[in-house]
Design a protein around this motif. Structure first.
Motif, mmCIF file in Angstrom:
data_model
loop_
_atom_site.group_PDB
_atom_site.id
_atom_site.type_symbol
_atom_site.label_atom_id
_atom_site.label_comp_id
_atom_site.label_asym_id
_atom_site.label_seq_id
_atom_site.Cartn_x
_atom_site.Cartn_y
_atom_site.Cartn_z
ATOM 1 N N PRO A 187 0.806 12.712 4.862
ATOM 2 C CA PRO A 187 0.648 13.451 3.604
ATOM 3 C C PRO A 187 0.143 14.878 3.810
ATOM 4 O O PRO A 187 0.566 15.795 3.081
ATOM 5 N N TYR A 188 -0.740 15.094 4.774
ATOM 6 C CA TYR A 188 -1.237 16.446 5.049
ATOM 7 C C TYR A 188 -0.114 17.331 5.592
ATOM 8 O O TYR A 188 0.038 18.495 5.184
ATOM 9 N N ALA A 189 0.681 16.781 6.522
ATOM 10 C CA ALA A 189 1.780 17.554 7.099
ATOM 11 C C ALA A 189 2.831 17.878 6.038
ATOM 12 O O ALA A 189 3.349 19.002 5.987
ATOM 13 N N LEU A 190 3.145 16.905 5.174
ATOM 14 C CA LEU A 190 4.143 17.146 4.126
ATOM 15 C C LEU A 190 3.658 18.181 3.118
ATOM 16 O O LEU A 190 4.444 18.998 2.625
ATOM 17 N N THR A 191 2.362 18.156 2.822
ATOM 18 C CA THR A 191 1.797 19.168 1.915
ATOM 19 C C THR A 191 1.925 20.555 2.514
ATOM 20 O O THR A 191 2.384 21.505 1.850
ATOM 21 N N ALA A 192 1.535 20.701 3.776
ATOM 22 C CA ALA A 192 1.646 21.998 4.449
ATOM 23 C C ALA A 192 3.102 22.429 4.558
ATOM 24 O O ALA A 192 3.433 23.613 4.373
ATOM 25 N N GLY A 193 4.004 21.473 4.840
ATOM 26 C CA GLY A 193 5.424 21.797 4.945
ATOM 27 C C GLY A 193 6.010 22.256 3.629
ATOM 28 O O GLY A 193 6.828 23.195 3.598
#
Length: 457
Positions: free
Chosen positions: A436-442
């Motif tokens: 979820p953190y990576a998808l938010t940043a992406g």
């Protein structure tokens, strides 16, 4: 082979999230890829069985791959020596006595800054920060998943931003093969302010460390009881912090020295796989002699402890081995080239940078390698820059950021496995809580590339 080349990574991803079996998923993906290659080559399909075995064996044909696998085993021995010495508990007590790491905020920030400081190599950054902080996180009741997220999301973004390391040398070598205007060095440095994914990811990591707040699956993981693994109930009375800090210092300093040595005096030309292996072995030797000289353990006991530590990491080492084999098979199958073609030739100019970012993420996610992504997409982006007179820093930054983004999300990435190894976290738990953190940043990055492209193009 067009769309069929995407089947192997899809098999891996589906099995991982369905059965929660990473090794089985990777094996099935390799079998699928080799089946397609066998069919493509006109060989009898029964040959797939032999081809799968040979593909795994071929990993050891690369000295760099073999070093990564031996390094992963040696990490197990180093962790076992540090744990046996009681150095983890002693270091935790020493840090607390000096006012460091007394709170979740200070412990998390110390982990972030450790990862930033050791920017010379991503695996070393992850390993150093993970080993140093495991005891503190355990003492303060923070989960290993939080630690895995912090070290994983700090190391690669820092390495791709600072570039005074093997990452920078590798990308420079690729840029030198292109005919872009200006020097390769100036072009590479100019990508930094446009590498939005790395910058946004670091901002989110600092927010997590400073605020102490976690979200999504990571929040649920934090609510579970923390298992104490690194701090034994009975710490040796003569244990000192140096039993942990000296080997770690030797490893970091040794890494820098070996990078200079293997690069002929130029650290940016150093061999990362050689240097990290040499430094880790040297740290193991130092830890061994420290324990022998303390007369706490005999030689035979330390040999047994070292091999036991290695055996604890065999599942993760197997995952790294199969990930490397799958990556080689997918390269031969042409999965990355097919996905790169999704960028298309008739996109509006302002969508080229966002689509390069998405293509980089897809390639990295499905193949488990950001460096392989760079090798595929930089030669594609460079001609587009020249033919359409597009800003080179923007498009190259999109490629670099996309590679790191996909790597952060991928359950078959060797970097993801090393982060889980260093933190003592289950691999699938690390993937699930970091996603979820990576998808938010992406997602934020994608919007920034669209807006920036509208302004600059």
């Amino acid at each position: 082979m067009s769309w069929m080349s995407v089947l192997p990574p899809l098999v891996a991803i589906i099995v991982v999230f369905w059965r929660k079996e990473v090794i089985v998923a990777l094996l099935l993906a390799i079998v699928t890829s080799e089946l397609l290659l066998t069919w493509q080559g006109g060989e009898p399909l029964i040959y797939t069985f032999v081809a799968t075995i040979e593909r795994i064996i071929s990993v050891f044909g690369s000295a760099g791959n073999t070093r990564i696998l031996i390094f992963s085993l040696m990490v197990g021995a180093l962790l076992a020596y540090i744990r046996e010495s009681g150095g983890v508990a002693a270091t935790v007590e020493a840090l607390l006595a000096k006012g460091l790491g007394r709170t979740k905020r200070s412990a998390s920030l110390m982990t972030v800054f450790t990862g930033i400081f050791v920017f010379i190599e991503s695996n070393l950054s992850v390993l150093t920060a993970g080993i140093l902080s495991r005891g503190l996180f355990e003492k303060l009741g923070m989960s290993r998943a939080r630690l895995a997220y912090i070290i994983d999301s700090t190391s690669a973004p820092i390495c791709i931003l600072i570039l005074l390391n093997g990452w920078g040398a590798y990308i420079l070598g690729m840029l030198d093969q292109q005919d872009l205007p200006g020097s390769s060095v100036s072009t590479l440095w100019s990508t930094i302010p446009f590498n939005f994914y790395a910058l946004v990811t670091l901002i989110i990591v600092f927010y997590t460390a400073f605020s102490g707040r976690v979200h999504g699956p990571l929040r649920k993981t934090e609510e579970k009881p923390v298992e104490h693994k690194d701090i034994p109930e009975h710490v040796p009375s003569n244990s000192k912090a140096r039993y942990m800090l000296v080997p770690l210092t030797v490893m970091v300093v040794g890494m820098v020295a070996f990078m200079f040595g293997t690069g002929g005096g130029d650290i940016t030309q150093g061999d990362g796989s050689k240097s990290v292996l040499y430094a880790t072995v040297l740290a193991c030797v130092v830890a061994y002699f420290m324990l022998v000289s303390s007369r706490r353990n005999t030689h035979q006991q330390l040999v047994d402890i070292g091999f036991k530590g290695m055996s604890e990491l065999l599942p993760l080492v197997s995952i790294v081995l199969l990930s490397l084999a799958l990556g080689a098979s997918l390269r031969e199958l042409g999965t990355g080239v097919f996905l790169a073609g999704l960028v298309g030739e008739f996109l509006p100019l302002f969508l080229i940078a966002p689509m390069l970012f998405i293509a980089g993420a897809l390639i990295s996610f499905t193949t488990g390698t950001s460096w392989g992504t760079f090798a595929i997409l930089i030669p594609i982006a460079a001609p587009m820059i020249l033919a359409l007179d597009l800003p080179a820093p923007l498009l190259l930054a999109a490629v670099l950021g996309g590679g790191v983004f996909g790597d952060h999300c991928s359950p078959i990435s060797d970097t993801t496995a090393v982060s889980a190894l260093a933190s003592g976290c289950d691999l699938l738990e690390h993937v699930r809580t970091q996603l979820p953190y990576a998808l938010t940043a992406g997602s934020i990055t994608l919007v920034l590339y669209v807006v920036t492209s509208l302004i600059m193009i």
